[in-house]
Design a protein around this motif. Structure first.
Motif, short mmCIF file in Angstrom:
data_model
loop_
_atom_site.label_atom_id
_atom_site.label_comp_id
_atom_site.label_asym_id
_atom_site.label_seq_id
_atom_site.Cartn_x
_atom_site.Cartn_y
_atom_site.Cartn_z
N SER A 84 0.79 -1.24 0.00
CA SER A 84 0.00 0.00 0.00
C SER A 84 0.82 1.29 0.00
O SER A 84 0.25 2.37 0.03
N HIS A 85 2.14 1.19 -0.01
CA HIS A 85 2.91 2.43 0.17
C HIS A 85 3.63 2.87 -1.11
O HIS A 85 4.47 2.14 -1.66
N LEU A 188 2.22 9.44 6.26
CA LEU A 188 2.53 10.78 6.76
C LEU A 188 2.05 11.06 8.19
O LEU A 188 2.82 11.54 9.02
N LEU A 191 3.73 8.92 10.95
CA LEU A 191 5.17 9.25 10.93
C LEU A 191 5.40 10.60 11.62
O LEU A 191 6.28 10.74 12.48
N PRO A 203 10.08 14.71 7.97
CA PRO A 203 10.40 14.99 6.57
C PRO A 203 9.17 15.40 5.77
O PRO A 203 8.16 14.69 5.76
N VAL A 204 9.25 16.55 5.13
CA VAL A 204 8.16 17.00 4.26
C VAL A 204 8.71 17.04 2.84
O VAL A 204 9.74 17.69 2.58
N TYR A 205 8.05 16.35 1.93
CA TYR A 205 8.56 16.22 0.56
C TYR A 205 8.31 17.50 -0.24
O TYR A 205 7.21 18.07 -0.18
N ASN A 210 1.55 19.74 -1.65
CA ASN A 210 0.69 18.71 -2.24
C ASN A 210 -0.55 18.56 -1.38
O ASN A 210 -0.48 18.69 -0.16
N ARG A 212 -3.98 16.42 -0.12
CA ARG A 212 -4.68 15.15 0.04
C ARG A 212 -6.01 15.43 0.71
O ARG A 212 -6.14 16.36 1.51
N TRP A 214 -8.47 13.96 3.35
CA TRP A 214 -8.35 12.99 4.43
C TRP A 214 -9.70 12.48 4.92
O TRP A 214 -10.65 13.26 5.06
N ASN A 247 0.05 19.21 2.75
CA ASN A 247 0.81 18.43 3.74
C ASN A 247 1.34 19.34 4.85
O ASN A 247 1.38 18.95 6.02
N ARG A 271 9.20 13.31 -3.69
CA ARG A 271 8.92 11.94 -4.15
C ARG A 271 8.87 11.97 -5.69
O ARG A 271 8.18 12.83 -6.25
N HIS A 274 5.51 12.66 -7.85
CA HIS A 274 4.60 13.00 -6.74
C HIS A 274 3.30 13.66 -7.23
O HIS A 274 3.33 14.77 -7.77
N TYR A 331 14.95 7.94 3.69
CA TYR A 331 15.18 9.36 4.02
C TYR A 331 16.64 9.79 3.98
O TYR A 331 16.93 10.96 3.80
O1 TDX Z 1 7.41 11.47 5.25
C1 TDX Z 1 6.56 11.85 4.45
N1 TDX Z 1 6.57 13.16 4.03
C2 TDX Z 1 5.69 13.66 3.13
O2 TDX Z 1 5.75 14.86 2.79
C3 TDX Z 1 5.55 10.98 3.90
C4 TDX Z 1 5.50 9.54 4.31
C5 TDX Z 1 4.67 11.52 3.00
N2 TDX Z 1 4.74 12.80 2.61
C6 TDX Z 1 3.73 13.33 1.67
C7 TDX Z 1 3.50 12.52 0.43
C8 TDX Z 1 2.04 12.74 0.15
O3 TDX Z 1 1.85 13.94 -0.56
O4 TDX Z 1 2.49 13.28 2.38
C9 TDX Z 1 1.41 12.88 1.53
C10 TDX Z 1 0.80 11.61 2.07
O5 TDX Z 1 1.75 10.58 1.88
P1 TDX Z 1 1.42 9.05 2.31
O6 TDX Z 1 0.99 9.04 3.73
O7 TDX Z 1 2.58 8.23 1.89
O8 TDX Z 1 0.12 8.75 1.44
P2 TDX Z 1 -0.16 8.82 -0.14
O9 TDX Z 1 1.08 8.67 -0.92
O10 TDX Z 1 -1.02 10.02 -0.39
O11 TDX Z 1 -1.03 7.47 -0.32
C11 TDX Z 1 -2.01 7.08 0.67
O12 TDX Z 1 -3.32 7.39 0.23
C12 TDX Z 1 -3.83 6.63 -0.83
C13 TDX Z 1 -1.91 5.59 0.98
O13 TDX Z 1 -0.59 5.30 1.38
C14 TDX Z 1 -2.32 4.75 -0.18
O14 TDX Z 1 -2.33 3.37 0.19
C15 TDX Z 1 -3.69 5.15 -0.60
O15 TDX Z 1 -4.06 4.45 -1.76
#
Ligand code: TDX
Ligand code: NAD
Length: 334
Positions: A84-85, A188, A191, A203-205, A210, A212, A214, A247, A271, A274, A331
């Motif tokens: 799933s990741h 995220l 973590l 860590p913020v990418y 970006n 999402r 929720w 984020n 990422r 991304h 990381y």
């Molecule tokens: O350390 C981090 N820093 C960061 O900036 C991580 C782990 C993520 N991120 C960013 C990447 C994404 O924009 O945060 C956002 C969320 O990341 P994730 O938690 O990895 O989720 P995402 O990639 O959006 O995918 C999740 O939602 C859809 C699930 O992991 C998937 O299984 C689902 O399908």
């Protein structure tokens, strides 16, 4: 109702099992899970003493095992099992093909052979790809950008084909980003919470902008429950919380709840591939099945933070295992 849940030792699957055992005193649940790095039986300790709950360790891609199980007769299969990741799919695509595509095919084939009456393929908003403005409906084209999303899109297409060709009663659900108790630390929100609690960098990418949408995991479980009971075969249902955040906004809110400084935020390189923004239109499930998200984002986030505060041994055990190696690998090179 006799239900086979796959991937029930993971984040959403374990929440779903808790939900179903509580809401449906007559239902019996079997959990088939391979116990990969993300599968954790600690998530289901409360269920272990429940006679209506059974656990089987195994791989959904194992045809013999799946056939042997389905022979015992199930009314429904809910397929959560997946790699799933997104970040892991960028490091190594292979397990995503094996579980998300091949595993789903084995389950669909089993459902066909043993005339299962309901098959829920738990999918994701990521199959639609990124959208700058507006939102995706169930009719939007698939445009996955990560190997993870591509493998989920392939599973959706196979599921659709099994409905059209063999009349396997498949329903596909596509949910936005979930959060809540028992979420594995690579994602995220957990973590950020657990790093902040240890005063470690978060860590913020990229630029952190970006977006999402929720959804609290309990709202997702309730949607799935309604779909099992009232959903129409062959349909796709989007499921989302309607809480869009960048984020950075999200991490600021978490730091506020934890009373930790913004200086913990560390910008790291982005990422690859991304997706900028995910957004779903949920008119279909709202109008046809009378579901809408009920949990307020702010309250649910606060509940989630409290859960991690109250379950330190749960997450410390994860941090001291395989996760540490993964964390360094992902990381240290950013
Ligand atoms: O350390 C981090 N820093 C960061 O900036 C991580 C782990 C993520 N991120 C960013 C990447 C994404 O924009 O945060 C956002 C969320 O990341 P994730 O938690 O990895 O989720 P995402 O990639 O959006 O995918 C999740 O939602 C859809 C699930 O992991 C998937 O299984 C689902 O399908
Ligand atoms: P997770 O990684 O926390 O859990 C996955 C579970 O599947 C683990 O218990 C793992 O052991 C098991 N598993 C993996 N490969 C298996 C195999 N071959 N056979 C049997 N079991 C196997 O995932 P999650 O976040 O709970 O996601 C569950 C489902 O929901 C996935 O299909 C995912 O694509 C989908 N989804 C997740 C989100 C989200 O935000 N987490 C959003 C939308 C959709």
């Amino acid at each position: 109702m006799k239900v086979l849940v796959t991937g029930g030792a993971g984040f959403i699957g374990s929440n779903f099992i808790h939900y179903i055992l509580k809401e449906h005193p007559q239902w019996e649940v079997t959990n088939l899970d391979k116990l990969t790095y993300a599968g954790n039986l600690d998530n289901l300790r409360d269920a272990e003493t429940e006679p209506r709950y059974h656990f089987i360790k195994g791989d959904i891609a194992d045809r013999e095992l799946v056939d042997g199980l389905l022979r015992h007769g199930y009314d429904a299969i809910i397929n959560f099992a997946a790699e799933s990741h997104v970040d892991r799919s960028i490091l190594d695509t292979s397990p995503f093909i094996e579980t998300n595509i091949k595993g789903t095919q084995v389950l669909l084939e089993g459902a066909r052979q043993y005339h299962i009456e309901r098959f829920i393929q738990v999918s994701t908003d990521e199959v639609y790809g990124s959208i700058e403005n507006g939102s995706f409906s169930e009719l939007s084209p698939l445009s996955p950008n990560s190997p993870y999303a591509a493998s989920k899109a392939a599973a959706d297409l196979l599921s659709h084909a099994y409905f059209q060709t063999y009349h396997v009663p498949v329903i596909i659900t596509r949910s936005s980003n979930n959060f809540g108790p028992y979420q594995f630390l690579e994602k995220l929100i957990p973590l950020a919470i657990t790093n902040a609690l240890e005063d470690k960098p978060i860590p913020v990418y990229g630029d952190g902008l970006n977006i999402r949408d929720w959804i609290f995991v309990v709202d997702h479980c309730r949607a799935l429950d309604i779909i099992i009971q009232k959903g129409e075969d062959g349909q796709i249902y989007n499921i989302a919380g309607g809480s869009e955040k960048t984020n950075l906004e999200l991490v600021y809110q978490l730091l506020g709840l934890l009373n930790k400084p913004k200086s913990l935020i560390t910008f790291v390189s982005d990422r690859p591939g991304h997706d900028r923004r995910y957004a779903l239109n949920i008119t279909k499930i709202t109008e046809r099945l009378d579901w809408k998200p009920e949990c307020s984002f702010d309250e649910a986030l606060s509940v989630t933070v409290d859960w991690y505060l109250g379950h330190k041994p749960w997450w410390l055990r994860i941090k001291s295992g395989e996760y540490a190696k993964y964390y360094d690998r992902i990381y240290l090179h950013r």
